[in-house]
Design an enzyme around this catalytic site. Structure first.
Site, short mmCIF file in Angstrom:
data_model
loop_
_atom_site.label_atom_id
_atom_site.label_comp_id
_atom_site.label_asym_id
_atom_site.label_seq_id
_atom_site.Cartn_x
_atom_site.Cartn_y
_atom_site.Cartn_z
N CYS A 2 4.06 7.12 -5.24
CA CYS A 2 2.92 7.58 -6.05
C CYS A 2 1.78 6.55 -6.11
O CYS A 2 0.60 6.90 -6.01
CB CYS A 2 3.38 7.94 -7.46
SG CYS A 2 4.70 6.90 -8.08
N HIS A 10 -0.93 7.20 -13.36
CA HIS A 10 -0.83 5.79 -12.95
C HIS A 10 -2.24 5.21 -12.84
O HIS A 10 -3.16 5.87 -12.33
CB HIS A 10 -0.18 5.67 -11.57
CG HIS A 10 1.31 5.90 -11.55
ND1 HIS A 10 2.06 6.23 -12.65
CD2 HIS A 10 2.18 5.82 -10.51
CE1 HIS A 10 3.34 6.35 -12.29
NE2 HIS A 10 3.42 6.12 -11.00
#
Ligand SMILES: NC(=O)c1ccc[n+]([C@@H]2O[C@H](COP(=O)([O-])OP(=O)(O)OC[C@H]3O[C@@H](n4cnc5c(N)ncnc54)[C@H](OP(=O)(O)O)[C@@H]3O)[C@@H](O)[C@H]2O)c1
Length: 340
Positions: free
Chosen positions: A130, A243
């Site tokens: 990710c 994130h």
């Protein structure tokens, strides 16, 4: 005519988003199967306005299915992905198992779509970590313009990157701060994550870096350019989804913050929100449910000759996993498995 698609890990965080995104983007689906472990047999999951019942991965026959989007972790992937691939179903895998295999393309469609043609060697395509996915989307257009020499990245990674159990642990610990009789020792993370940050994701390597940090280096080289040097510090933060990354980039050729901002504004998959004022930047909570990689705080680094700093935020369950996997499926369909 559409595709026969399998979503493996349909009860998990990433599988859930895969089903949402396939429906949102009107992926041409003729038939869809939602798989999970035997304990979830019959669990209902949503696919657009339909409800699907999950079936057992262990007994599923992949023959006649076009693509399987896997989101089950490396152990189950190792057992079942080769079976799907051998049955002629192309696997698009979210685990780290195949990412570093020379015979498996590792793809971020905005960056290296041409790699899709390598899928046939093993009938498997890998989806990156990710943190890597959002970073390479930001780096690619800048690399094309000024050639990146070195990247220094620090991540602020949400607990959903550690699956459902990671989200549950943050939730339970947060509640137990107010009700200490409920408090339990950490199990998913190594230290308390609520109201804390942990500079440790995945296992430690002999070099002192963690596997998550190593992955960012290895994957950026495979997807973007083996000549780019990367050093990473990966940190878990008490955020549920989204994130963030602080990225310092050094270029071979001159490129200042203003030009970088103009380039990024025109680049695929990117949304620049960069006002130099209070709140003129994106935080992880604002990127949840979005497709874009958001870039803010673009500024010159006055300590090196050609360098900038930027802030990069994205929904890790989407661009970091499910969206990228669906984009790969779209690319594969367009370039290699045309229907109708
Ligand atoms: N979360 C992220 O940001 C992210 C980003 C990139 C890649 N990934 C990768 O994507 C994968 C899934 O992550 P996640 O966050 O969705 O995890 P998760 O929320 O914990 O979900 C795991 C899923 O896998 C299924 N599963 C696990 N073992 C299985 C088995 N032996 N047989 C059948 N099904 C099994 C689970 O089914 P049950 O519910 O039946 O147990 C569940 O559907 C992992 O490889 C992860 O590393 C995640």
């Amino acid at each position: 005519m559409g595709y026969r698609i399998v979503v493996v890990g349909a009860t998990g965080n990433v599988g859930h988003e895969m089903l949402n995104i396939l429906a949102e983007r009107e992926f041409p689906v003729d038939e869809i199967a939602a798989l999970a472990s035997r304990k979830s047999l019959g669990t209902e999951v949503s696919f657009g306005d339909r409800t699907l019942k999950t079936t057992d991965l262990d007994t599923f026959d992949f023959t006649g299915w076009d693509m399987a989007l896997f989101a089950v972790g490396s152990e189950a992937t190792q057992k079942y992905a080769p079976k799907a691939a051998a049955a002629g179903c192309v696997v698009i895998d979210n685990s780290s198992l195949y990412r570093y295999d020379a015979d498996v393309p590792l793809i971020v469609p905005e960056v290296n779509p041409q790699a899709v043609h390598g899928y046939a060697k093993k009938n498997i395509i890998a989806n990156p970590n990710c943190s890597t996915a959002q970073m390479v989307v930001a780096l690619k257009p800048l690399h094309d313009r000024a050639t990146i020499k070195r990247v220094v990245v620090s991540t602020y990674q949400s607990v959903s990157g550690a699956g459902k159990e990671g989200m549950d642990e943050l939730w339970d610990q947060t509640k137990s701060i107010y009700n200490p009789t409920d408090s339990k020792p950490p199990t998913k993370f190594t230290k308390q994550i609520a109201f804390n940050v942990i500079p440790h994701i995945d296992v430690f390597l002999d070099s002192g870096e963690t596997k998550e940090e190593w992955k960012m280096v290895a994957e950026t080289k495979k997807i973007l350019d083996p000549k780019v040097k990367v050093t990473a510090t990966c940190v878990r933060v008490p955020v549920f989804v989204g994130h963030s990354e602080s990225i310092n980039i050094e270029f071979e050729n001159p490129l200042d913050a203003d030009e970088a901002r103009d380039i990024l504004r025109e680049s695929p998959g990117i949304m620049v929100i960069d006002k130099r004022e209070d709140g003129g930047y994106v935080t992880p909570i604002e990127c949840v449910g979005d497709y874009a990689t958001f870039i803010s705080r673009i500024r010159d680094d006055s300590t090196i000759e050609n360098g900038i700093n930027l802030w990069c935020v994205s929904d890790n369950l989407r661009k970091g996993a499910a969206l990228n996997a669906v984009q790969i499926a779209e690319l594969l369909g367009r370039e290699c498995l045309k229907k109708g």
